[in-house]
Structures are given as C-alpha cells and as structure tokens.
Design a protein around this motif. Structure first.
Motif, PDB file in Angstrom:
ATOM      1  N   ALA A 286      -3.352 -49.607  17.723  1.00  0.00           N
ATOM      2  CA  ALA A 286      -2.622 -48.818  16.723  1.00  0.00           C
ATOM      3  C   ALA A 286      -1.536 -49.673  16.069  1.00  0.00           C
ATOM      4  O   ALA A 286      -0.977 -50.569  16.699  1.00  0.00           O
ATOM      5  CB  ALA A 286      -2.006 -47.582  17.378  1.00  0.00           C
ATOM      6  N   GLY A 287      -1.226 -49.355  14.825  1.00  0.00           N
ATOM      7  CA  GLY A 287      -0.290 -50.182  14.065  1.00  0.00           C
ATOM      8  C   GLY A 287       1.124 -49.631  13.989  1.00  0.00           C
ATOM      9  O   GLY A 287       1.901 -50.058  13.128  1.00  0.00           O
ATOM     10  N   TRP A 288       1.485 -48.714  14.884  1.00  0.00           N
ATOM     11  CA  TRP A 288       2.799 -48.058  14.762  1.00  0.00           C
ATOM     12  C   TRP A 288       3.960 -49.046  14.840  1.00  0.00           C
ATOM     13  O   TRP A 288       4.904 -48.961  14.042  1.00  0.00           O
ATOM     14  CB  TRP A 288       2.953 -46.999  15.869  1.00  0.00           C
ATOM     15  N   ILE A 289       3.923 -49.951  15.803  1.00  0.00           N
ATOM     16  CA  ILE A 289       5.063 -50.877  15.958  1.00  0.00           C
ATOM     17  C   ILE A 289       5.153 -51.782  14.728  1.00  0.00           C
ATOM     18  O   ILE A 289       6.229 -51.988  14.164  1.00  0.00           O
ATOM     19  CB  ILE A 289       4.934 -51.728  17.245  1.00  0.00           C
ATOM     20  N   ALA A 290       4.005 -52.301  14.293  1.00  0.00           N
ATOM     21  CA  ALA A 290       4.009 -53.209  13.135  1.00  0.00           C
ATOM     22  C   ALA A 290       4.512 -52.496  11.894  1.00  0.00           C
ATOM     23  O   ALA A 290       5.351 -53.022  11.154  1.00  0.00           O
ATOM     24  CB  ALA A 290       2.597 -53.754  12.903  1.00  0.00           C
ATOM     25  N   LEU A 291       4.022 -51.286  11.672  1.00  0.00           N
ATOM     26  CA  LEU A 291       4.405 -50.564  10.450  1.00  0.00           C
ATOM     27  C   LEU A 291       5.895 -50.221  10.459  1.00  0.00           C
ATOM     28  O   LEU A 291       6.602 -50.476   9.473  1.00  0.00           O
ATOM     29  CB  LEU A 291       3.552 -49.292  10.325  1.00  0.00           C
ATOM     30  N   ASN A 292       6.362 -49.656  11.563  1.00  0.00           N
ATOM     31  CA  ASN A 292       7.768 -49.218  11.586  1.00  0.00           C
ATOM     32  C   ASN A 292       8.742 -50.389  11.592  1.00  0.00           C
ATOM     33  O   ASN A 292       9.765 -50.352  10.901  1.00  0.00           O
ATOM     34  CB  ASN A 292       8.025 -48.300  12.787  1.00  0.00           C
ATOM     35  N   SER A 293       8.432 -51.434  12.357  1.00  0.00           N
ATOM     36  CA  SER A 293       9.360 -52.571  12.389  1.00  0.00           C
ATOM     37  C   SER A 293       9.236 -53.375  11.097  1.00  0.00           C
ATOM     38  O   SER A 293      10.223 -53.886  10.565  1.00  0.00           O
ATOM     39  CB  SER A 293       9.098 -53.463  13.613  1.00  0.00           C
ATOM     40  N   GLY A 294       8.031 -53.470  10.573  1.00  0.00           N
ATOM     41  CA  GLY A 294       7.828 -54.212   9.323  1.00  0.00           C
ATOM     42  C   GLY A 294       8.579 -53.568   8.168  1.00  0.00           C
ATOM     43  O   GLY A 294       9.232 -54.250   7.377  1.00  0.00           O
ATOM     44  N   LEU A 295       8.506 -52.249   8.101  1.00  0.00           N
ATOM     45  CA  LEU A 295       9.244 -51.542   7.032  1.00  0.00           C
ATOM     46  C   LEU A 295      10.743 -51.697   7.230  1.00  0.00           C
ATOM     47  O   LEU A 295      11.467 -52.043   6.300  1.00  0.00           O
ATOM     48  CB  LEU A 295       8.886 -50.055   7.056  1.00  0.00           C
ATOM     49  N   SER A 296      11.195 -51.430   8.461  1.00  0.00           N
ATOM     50  CA  SER A 296      12.649 -51.488   8.719  1.00  0.00           C
ATOM     51  C   SER A 296      13.179 -52.901   8.534  1.00  0.00           C
ATOM     52  O   SER A 296      14.321 -53.092   8.117  1.00  0.00           O
ATOM     53  CB  SER A 296      12.964 -51.023  10.142  1.00  0.00           C
ATOM     54  N   GLY A 297      12.373 -53.896   8.883  1.00  0.00           N
ATOM     55  CA  GLY A 297      12.816 -55.293   8.780  1.00  0.00           C
ATOM     56  C   GLY A 297      12.498 -55.896   7.415  1.00  0.00           C
ATOM     57  O   GLY A 297      12.614 -57.101   7.223  1.00  0.00           O
ATOM     58  N   THR A 298      12.056 -55.059   6.488  1.00  0.00           N
ATOM     59  CA  THR A 298      11.699 -55.458   5.111  1.00  0.00           C
ATOM     60  C   THR A 298      10.723 -56.644   5.066  1.00  0.00           C
ATOM     61  O   THR A 298      10.948 -57.640   4.365  1.00  0.00           O
ATOM     62  CB  THR A 298      12.947 -55.742   4.219  1.00  0.00           C
TER      63      THR A 298
ATOM     64  N   ALA B  43      -3.965 -42.937  15.990  1.00  0.00           N
ATOM     65  CA  ALA B  43      -3.839 -44.077  15.068  1.00  0.00           C
ATOM     66  C   ALA B  43      -2.884 -43.699  13.944  1.00  0.00           C
ATOM     67  O   ALA B  43      -2.539 -42.532  13.771  1.00  0.00           O
ATOM     68  CB  ALA B  43      -5.214 -44.406  14.510  1.00  0.00           C
ATOM     69  N   VAL B  44      -2.472 -44.687  13.167  1.00  0.00           N
ATOM     70  CA  VAL B  44      -1.618 -44.419  12.004  1.00  0.00           C
ATOM     71  C   VAL B  44      -2.491 -43.764  10.924  1.00  0.00           C
ATOM     72  O   VAL B  44      -3.471 -44.370  10.486  1.00  0.00           O
ATOM     73  CB  VAL B  44      -1.022 -45.737  11.435  1.00  0.00           C
ATOM     74  N   PRO B  45      -2.162 -42.535  10.502  1.00  0.00           N
ATOM     75  CA  PRO B  45      -2.968 -41.914   9.438  1.00  0.00           C
ATOM     76  C   PRO B  45      -2.737 -42.660   8.112  1.00  0.00           C
ATOM     77  O   PRO B  45      -1.604 -42.991   7.775  1.00  0.00           O
ATOM     78  CB  PRO B  45      -2.422 -40.476   9.344  1.00  0.00           C
ATOM     79  N   LEU B  46      -3.812 -42.908   7.401  1.00  0.00           N
ATOM     80  CA  LEU B  46      -3.691 -43.728   6.192  1.00  0.00           C
ATOM     81  C   LEU B  46      -2.905 -43.049   5.068  1.00  0.00           C
ATOM     82  O   LEU B  46      -2.437 -43.711   4.149  1.00  0.00           O
ATOM     83  CB  LEU B  46      -5.087 -44.126   5.698  1.00  0.00           C
ATOM     84  N   ASP B  47      -2.764 -41.727   5.192  1.00  0.00           N
ATOM     85  CA  ASP B  47      -2.007 -41.010   4.157  1.00  0.00           C
ATOM     86  C   ASP B  47      -0.618 -40.600   4.642  1.00  0.00           C
ATOM     87  O   ASP B  47       0.027 -39.751   4.052  1.00  0.00           O
ATOM     88  CB  ASP B  47      -2.785 -39.763   3.702  1.00  0.00           C
TER      89      ASP B  47
END
Ligand code: F6P
Length: 365
Positions: free
Chosen positions: A191-203, A345-349
């Motif tokens: 699942a991509g939760w860590i990547a998505l949330n940290s990636g967004l927060s860390g710009t 999983a991370v929902p695409l929408d």
C-alpha cells in the motif's frame, strides 16, 4: 457462549513488525483490565508466551508505568512465529509444525478467558484462526503500513509518516545545493499510504505508489520540466511496493518460510534509471526501519491508549471476535473477519490523490 461476567484473566500479545504505540496499547489494556479486577498476562514475542509458559508474564501497574511514550514493545514481538506454521527443530531438520492445539491447551490450562491481540493483517489472520478454535479474541489494529480495512487509521502510521516527512524535509537542502535528484524509498508493503502522506507533507515532486504503476518516461519528464523551469533538483518518494506499469514489485531475497516476502530495491532502481535517462546526478536513500523506530507521536500515543481501553470495554460488553476500529469521532468494533477480508489500498479517487494532482505532483502516470 462468551460470558463477560465470568472474565477473571486475560492475555495480551503483540505480533508482526513493531509499530510506535504498542506500549501505549499495552498500558491501557493492563490498567483498564486491572480496574475491572481482571488479571492480565503478557505473552512475550507474539504467541511464544502461550507455547512456552515461562514466557507468559503477569502485567501489573508497575510493569506498565512510564511506557506510553516508548517505541518497541515491552512484550517483544515476532513475525516468524505463526503457531500454525511454527519453525521447529526436529531430528529430521528444521520444519514448520502446527503447534496451535498446544497453545489452545495452554490457554485453557492457565484459565485465560480472552486474548487481546495487537497486530497487523498477518497477526489478526492468525488470531482469527484461534477464534475458530474457540479462543475469544479482540484485535487491536497495528501497523505503520495503514493497510488494515475497517479502521480509518492504524496506530503507528502517523509516527512513520512523521519520520519520513522529516527525512524528506532534510533532503531538500542537500538536493538543491548539489542540484541532484534524490529518491527516497519508504515502507508500506503493498500500500502507498506512507509514501503518499509523507510525500505530500514533505512536498515531494514525484510520488510513486503501488496502486499507480509508474511510467519511467513520465517520471523523467517531471524531472526535466523542473529543470527547464530553473529548478535543478527534484525529490522522488517511492513506496517499497511501487512498480513500473507491466512490471513486478522488487523483492529483497527469496521468500522465507512462514512469512511474507520482503520488498525493497525499487528506490535504487529508479535512481539509476533517472540518472541514465536524464543525465541528472541522482542519489537514493532507503529509510527502512527508522520508520518503525522511536517513540510514538502524540496522535499514536492517544490512539494506542484509546484502542487499548476500547479493547477491554469490548470484552466487558461481551463483544469478542472483533477488531477495534477508529471511526472518528468514535472508536467502534467490527467483526475480525471483516478486518482481514481485504487489504486497504489507497483509493485512486481519494482526497489525497486529488490533492497531489491539483498541486502538480507527478504520480508516475
Ligand atoms: O509491515 C511493516 C513493515 O515495516 C513493512 O512496511 C515492511 O515491508 C516490513 O514490515 C519489513 O519487515 P522486516 O521488519 O521483517 O524487515
């Protein structure tokens, strides 16, 4: 029929990979149970304490004093000791043996009334098999991966995201100073939760998650667009389970018996390809177990305490074979079978994906 009025003694264990907040749950379970006059026994290293009774330890108020803010687990954990496939030395060599019936016998011999199992999907799956053998279970959802269904979030996730975000923040200055591309590989399994949330927060400029197979050409295009705009560096956050369209997830070594295959290597691979295809100097970094280490954030401490107290309340109300779940603003129970039915999983929408797209973050598609 489970009768909550008869509860005298419960067991608690922590299984699978550790996650910050485990000790907060153990503390809340122990204090909430003691308050009801129940005894609490901690099974060390997952189910080991229920197999080898010298590893089943009494938990009192003094054992759980001053542990809310500590990482790890005072009970230890295990991700290679599934009792239904237990690694055992036999005269014919190492074998996987089903020791679950011995655990059920020990559970009964110690006159335990219920088990609070703090675990991720693997541990809760095992717990569910014990439900089928007649052991009353309440599950508490733990994992930095946040991939358990039925709960808005698992404890441990917020800490992992915070650690990853801090690391990404620090990479910005060195990436900019050297005009490099930095690729950070984070955990999260499938699942991509860590990547998505940290990636967004860390710009981050590019975020790659398993749910969106990536196209390397698109990734390189995003790097070169920044270059053309005078931004000579880029930050890529790749989930360990990220994979190219039509390709496979990268694994570390062969699958070991009795456990899931380990993912890893995609960060290095992507860094090599970006360097080759764009000519930009590129470095990679694997955050690894740092994401599981250290003390829990305030959010995870509180969630751990709430989950632990809710698990005891559930037992007292006669609710067994359930998992505690966060459904803001409340904590509720859902059937254990529902929690393990499918991975979250991370929902695409979902809002975070839409946010990333609105902010111009490249998701590799
Ligand atoms: O499930 C938690 C997790 O940290 C995953 O994100 C990762 O893939 C895996 O565990 C690593 O396992 P180990 O601690 O055995 O290396």
């Amino acid at each position: 029929m489970f009768n909550p009025a008869k509860i005298r003694r419960i067991a608690v264990n922590t299984g699978g990979g550790d996650a910050p907040g485990l000790n907060a749950v153990i503390r809340a379970v122990t204090l909430a149970a003691l308050e009801r006059g129940w005894e609490v026994w901690g099974s060390r290293h997952g189910y080991r304490g229920l197999l080898d009774l010298t590893q089943l330890v009494p938990l009192t108020a003094s054992e759980v004093r001053g542990i809310t803010h500590l990482g790890g687990s005072i009970l230890g954990t295990a991700n290679k000791s599934d009792p239904f496939e237990y690694p055992t030395k036999t005269p014919e060599g190492a074998k996987l043996v089903d020791v679950s019936d011995q655990i059920v016998r020990n559970f009964r011999a110690r006159e335990l009334d219920a088990l609070i199992c703090i675990g991720g999907d693997g541990s809760l799956r095992i717990a569910h098999k014990f439900v089928e053998k007649g052991i009353p279970v309440v599950g508490v959802p733990k994992t930095i991966d946040n991939d358990l269904s039925g709960t808005v979030v698992t404890f441990g996730f917020d800490t992992a995201v915070t650690t990853a975000t801090e690391a990404i923040d620090k990479l910005h200055s060195t990436a900019e100073a050297h005009e490099r591309v930095m690729v950070v590989e984070v955990m999260g399994r499938y699942a991509g939760w860590i990547a998505l949330n940290s990636g967004l927060s860390g710009t981050a400029d590019i975020i790659l998650i398993p749910e969106i197979p990536f196209d390397l050409a698109k990734v390189c295009e995003a790097v070169m667009q920044r270059e053309a705009a005078g931004k000579h560096f880029a930050i890529v956050v790749a989930a360990e389970g990220a994979r190219p369209a039509g390709g496979q997830m990268m694994t570390r070594g062969p699958k070991e018996a009795g456990r899931e295959v380990l993912l890893g290597g995609i960060g290095q691979h992507i860094a090599g390809e970006i360097a080759r295809l764009t000519g930009k100097e590129t470095r990679h970094l694997v955050l690894g177990h740092l994401q599981r280490g250290g003390g829990p954030t305030t959010f995870d401490r509180l969630l751990g305490l709430r989950f632990g107290a809710a698990a005891v309340r559930a037992l007292a109300e006669g609710k067994v074979n359930v998992m505690i779940a966060l459904d803001p603003p409340t904590v509720k129970t859902i059937p254990l079978s529902q929690a393990i039915e499918r991975m979250k999983a991370v929902p695409l929408d979902c809002d975070s994906i839409l946010t990333a797209r609105s902010l111009g973050v490249c998701l590799g598609d």
